[in-house]
Motif scaffolding. Structure first.
Motif, PDB file in Angstrom:
ATOM      1  N   HIS A 206       0.828  -1.204   0.000  1.00 22.92           N
ATOM      2  CA  HIS A 206       0.000   0.000   0.000  1.00 22.92           C
ATOM      3  C   HIS A 206       0.866   1.260   0.000  1.00 22.92           C
ATOM      4  O   HIS A 206       0.586   2.226  -0.717  1.00 22.92           O
ATOM      5  CB  HIS A 206      -0.921  -0.015   1.228  1.00 22.92           C
ATOM      6  CG  HIS A 206      -1.994   1.017   1.175  1.00 22.92           C
ATOM      7  ND1 HIS A 206      -2.757   1.376   2.259  1.00 22.92           N
ATOM      8  CD2 HIS A 206      -2.442   1.800   0.152  1.00 22.92           C
ATOM      9  CE1 HIS A 206      -3.613   2.312   1.918  1.00 22.92           C
ATOM     10  NE2 HIS A 206      -3.442   2.591   0.637  1.00 22.92           N
ATOM     11  N   ALA A 207       1.929   1.228   0.797  1.00 25.67           N
ATOM     12  CA  ALA A 207       2.827   2.390   0.836  1.00 25.67           C
ATOM     13  C   ALA A 207       3.468   2.620  -0.529  1.00 25.67           C
ATOM     14  O   ALA A 207       3.532   3.762  -1.017  1.00 25.67           O
ATOM     15  CB  ALA A 207       3.904   2.174   1.900  1.00 25.67           C
ATOM     16  N   ARG A 208       3.948   1.540  -1.158  1.00 23.91           N
ATOM     17  CA  ARG A 208       4.563   1.699  -2.480  1.00 23.91           C
ATOM     18  C   ARG A 208       3.536   2.158  -3.508  1.00 23.91           C
ATOM     19  O   ARG A 208       3.836   2.963  -4.399  1.00 23.91           O
ATOM     20  CB  ARG A 208       5.194   0.377  -2.907  1.00 23.91           C
ATOM     21  CG  ARG A 208       5.827   0.422  -4.295  1.00 23.91           C
ATOM     22  CD  ARG A 208       6.882   1.532  -4.382  1.00 23.91           C
ATOM     23  NE  ARG A 208       7.332   1.733  -5.737  1.00 23.91           N
ATOM     24  CZ  ARG A 208       8.491   1.288  -6.211  1.00 23.91           C
ATOM     25  NH1 ARG A 208       9.319   0.612  -5.441  1.00 23.91           N
ATOM     26  NH2 ARG A 208       8.846   1.531  -7.452  1.00 23.91           N
ATOM     27  N   ALA A 209       2.304   1.635  -3.402  1.00 23.75           N
ATOM     28  CA  ALA A 209       1.258   2.030  -4.348  1.00 23.75           C
ATOM     29  C   ALA A 209       0.947   3.519  -4.235  1.00 23.75           C
ATOM     30  O   ALA A 209       0.676   4.187  -5.240  1.00 23.75           O
ATOM     31  CB  ALA A 209      -0.006   1.202  -4.111  1.00 23.75           C
ATOM     32  N   LEU A 210       0.985   4.052  -3.012  1.00 25.28           N
ATOM     33  CA  LEU A 210       0.779   5.489  -2.835  1.00 25.28           C
ATOM     34  C   LEU A 210       1.858   6.285  -3.565  1.00 25.28           C
ATOM     35  O   LEU A 210       1.572   7.287  -4.238  1.00 25.28           O
ATOM     36  CB  LEU A 210       0.783   5.841  -1.341  1.00 25.28           C
ATOM     37  CG  LEU A 210      -0.474   5.476  -0.545  1.00 25.28           C
ATOM     38  CD1 LEU A 210      -0.204   5.559   0.949  1.00 25.28           C
ATOM     39  CD2 LEU A 210      -1.630   6.394  -0.920  1.00 25.28           C
ATOM     40  N   ILE A 211       3.103   5.856  -3.430  1.00 24.96           N
ATOM     41  CA  ILE A 211       4.207   6.553  -4.100  1.00 24.96           C
ATOM     42  C   ILE A 211       4.055   6.469  -5.609  1.00 24.96           C
ATOM     43  O   ILE A 211       4.198   7.470  -6.330  1.00 24.96           O
ATOM     44  CB  ILE A 211       5.548   5.953  -3.647  1.00 24.96           C
ATOM     45  CG1 ILE A 211       5.769   6.203  -2.148  1.00 24.96           C
ATOM     46  CG2 ILE A 211       6.702   6.545  -4.454  1.00 24.96           C
ATOM     47  CD1 ILE A 211       6.973   5.494  -1.560  1.00 24.96           C
TER      48      ILE A 211
END
Length: 696
Positions: A206-211
């Motif tokens: 999820h964190a990478r998808a936000l970036i």
């Protein structure tokens, strides 16, 4: 006259007198005499419905529908089952049967709509295994629809089947990664993050998808929070480095790579990331030192192009650094780029007279100090065609050549920095798509968080469809032929063979709506039992809202065969009096030009019968605007517009349209008689067109 004919005649007389009960008795006797007379049985069902006897009507309709289905008349069967559904929307088995028949006829969208009603019903009842079973049936008939697969994964999670839910999630994620769509990938994580709040794989992804989706600051913030508990997690450190690079915090990026180097000092990708971050942060001295230390390993790994790129960038900012010049010359020799080597050797000689006394031997000695000196160097095949006698030619270069006023070779524009991480590529979905036009690829990387575990399937069991009892007419011998029916669709329309392939839709947009279904009857709601989900009520309500906002209804492309099927089903619905369903089917059929004119005309007739005169007029006039319309079609449309204006009590407009018909064909459907009546009513003499206004 036979007894059957006498009974039918008597029933007709009783109907004319309004004696429905007596007509029902007559038709009951007809059905007893000839159980194979499907037309009379359907008429009996219609009469029961008029007499407000729904139970008896459904019984007769079921016999008719079952007969049509067993004999391959799927469109007729669908129309009759739809009537049963309207009479009693709570009969679950009717939704099953309608979904099956639509799927067999190739009407995938209609089948999915019926199944969606069942999914809603089972979810409201708290019967999640049954809902999952229906979702798998939907997947079977539309395997490329990611929206259905998202709903399956979500349902597994709600049912407490964590491993199955994660396995479905990973399968969907693979497809999205292949499509390179960071926006939809983020939506997917948004759905599943509340379902698996403590799952590290979901949290990191999820964190990478936000970036990747452009919400860089939010993604970096999430990564930093996770690093407080897992400071040595290499996947998190890579994501942090990538996010800080996107934010332009190159010093912070260097620190992230340093932390990774402490854990993976021999990883060449980590080394490259650190070196590039140093260049961006202008830590040139550290970059030179580390590059000299690592260049032998990079050369041994056949990464000479990387070495060349890094040294060229360093030379652009440190043009007089002897370490950079020496090693860049060695790299050029290894790459066989003789012209660049000569340019580099002559770089700056015009400004330093002392250097003009250097001999070819001194140049060679300078190279001998390089860690690359032992590489096999052969400049005889230089791409620019330089003619050297042998490998030792460099030390024999004439002094006057070195003293020529040669301009310094421009190292060229810097190559784009590539954050080579141990990651998956960033994603491009259509669901569609759709629910699915290609989106522009984002070109960044997507993080890989580990291998998928092997999950065992939970034993849900198979939901068996409720089978209606076989309809066997009393005294019937063999398989009877269908009797002629006034409300039947033409044989060419109803005797369609079972299709071999379903629609192949574009990848959808992960926006399917599993809420209320507009085109199907709704199963009656009842108080659900205690939910079996492991989620709290607050979490479920939040998820329901997110998922509903995230989805939209199914759509499908209509080709010629599909248009014909929708058109024929529309006729069947119209003859059953199901006008709304008929209009919906005619709307589908208008997607194909070959059936657009007929579909618009029949849609207009249905709207007129419903009393929607404005909608009917719009449909008829839309048909008139179609290209290549023939004279007979013009007459039909003008005549229908005339009838429509008569129903509106607009005699002048009606007369105008009827006169248009008479101009084309004076013998068309007694149009002359209607014109005479309207002229008499309006006091208009024959042929008087003065002052007439066109209403088209």
């Amino acid at each position: 006259m036979s007894n059957k004919e006498k009974l039918i005649a008597a029933a007709q007389k009783n109907l004319l007198k309004g004696q429905i009960a007596k007509a029902i008795k007559d038709y009951q006797k007809v059905v007893e005499l000839d159980p194979r007379d499907i037309r009379s049985r359907q008429k009996l069902a219609d009469l029961f419905l008029r007499a407000k006897m729904p139970k008896e009507a459904q019984e007769q309709y079921e016999g008719v529908a079952r007969y049509f289905a067993e004999n391959g008349f799927f469109l007729k069967a669908i129309a009759v089952y739809k009537q049963i559904q309207r009479i009693d929307p709570g009969r679950v088995e009717v939704y099953h049967r309608l979904a099956e028949l639509n799927a067999r006829q190739g009407l995938v969208g209609n089948a999915l709509a019926e199944y969606k009603s069942l999914v809603n019903h089972y979810e409201k009842q708290g019967l999640l295994p049954e809902a999952i079973n229906i979702l798998h049936k939907m997947k079977d008939i539309d395997s490329e629809n990611l929206n259905i697969r998202v709903k399956i994964a979500e349902s597994y999670a709600r049912a407490g089947l964590r491993d199955k839910g994660l396995a479905e999630f990973r399968d969907i994620l693979k497809v999205l990664r292949a499509k390179r769509d960071p926006g939809k990938t983020l939506k997917l994580y948004t759905i599943f993050q509340p379902l698996f709040p403590a799952e590290p794989e979901i949290r990191k992804g999820h964190a990478r998808a936000l970036i990747d989706a452009g919400q860089v600051a939010a993604g970096v913030e999430r990564v930093n929070k996770m690093l407080r508990d897992q400071p040595e997690d290499s996947a998190l450190l890579r994501t942090l480095a990538f996010g800080l690079h996107r934010l332009g915090d190159f010093t912070g990026e260097c620190q992230a790579w340093r932390s990774l180097l402490e854990q993976e000092p021999a990883d060449l990708d980590v080394r490259e990331g650190f070196l590039r971050a140093c260049l961006k942060a202008e830590h040139y001295e550290e970059a030179v030192q580390k590059l000299e230390l690592w260049q032998e390993d990079l050369f041994g790994a056949q990464r000479t192009e990387l070495l060349k790129d890094l040294y060229e960038k360093l030379h652009a900012v440190l043009p007089d650094d002897p370490r950079v010049i020496k090693n860049l010359q060695a790299v050029y020799q290894a790459c066989g780029e003789g012209e660049k080597l000569l340019d580099l050797m002559s770089f700056g000689e015009d400004d330093a007279l002392a250097e003009t006394s250097l001999s070819g031997r001194q140049d060679q000695e300078m190279l001998e100090g390089s860690v690359l000196a032992e590489a096999h160097l052969d400049l005889a095949d230089d791409q620019d065609g330089a003619d050297f006698a042998d490998a030792d030619t460099v030390e024999e270069l004439p002094l006057e050549l070195l003293e020529e006023n040669l301009p310094a070779q421009d190292p060229g524009p810097s190559l784009e920095q590539s954050e080579k991480q141990d990651t998956e590529p960033e994603l491009e979905l259509e669901f569609d798509g759709d629910l699915l036009a290609d989106l522009a690829p984002s070109g960044t990387a997507e993080e890989e968080t580990g291998e998928e575990p092997d999950f065992d399937d939970a034993d849900l069991g198979e939901l068996e469809l409720i089978e209606l009892p076989d309809f066997t007419p009393v005294g019937a011998a063999g398989e009877p032929e269908p009797a002629p029916c006034a409300s039947a669709v033409t044989e060419s329309a109803v005797e369609a063979e079972e299709t071999q392939d379903f629609f192949t839709d574009e990848l959808p947009d992960l926006d399917i709506e599993f809420g209320d279904v507009e085109d199907t009857a709704s199963l009656p709601a009842s108080a659900p039992p205690a939910a079996s989900s492991t989620l709290s009520q607050v979490e479920q309500e939040r998820l329901d809202g997110d998922f509903t906002r995230f989805k939209k209804s199914l759509e499908s492309q209509i080709d010629e065969g599909d248009a014909e099927t929708h058109f024929n089903l529309g006729i069947a619905f119209k003859e059953m009096g199901l006008l709304d369903d008929a209009i919906a089917e005619f709307d589908q059929a208008t997607g194909n030009l070959a059936r657009r004119l007929s579909s618009l005309a029949l849609k207009g007739i249905c709207l007129k019968e419903k009393g929607d005169f404005d909608g009917a007029e719009e449909a008829f006039k839309s048909a008139l605007l179609l290209p290549d319309i023939v004279e007979s079609d013009l007459c039909n449309l003008y005549f229908e517009l005339g009838l429509l204006q008569e129903n509106r009590d607009q005699p002048e407009e009606a007369l105008h349209y009827f006169e248009q018909v008479a101009h084309q064909d004076p013998s068309f459907r007694e149009v002359s008689k209607r014109i005479t009546q309207l002229r008499g009513r309006l006091g208009v003499k024959g042929g008087d067109d003065q002052g007439r206004v066109s209403y088209l």
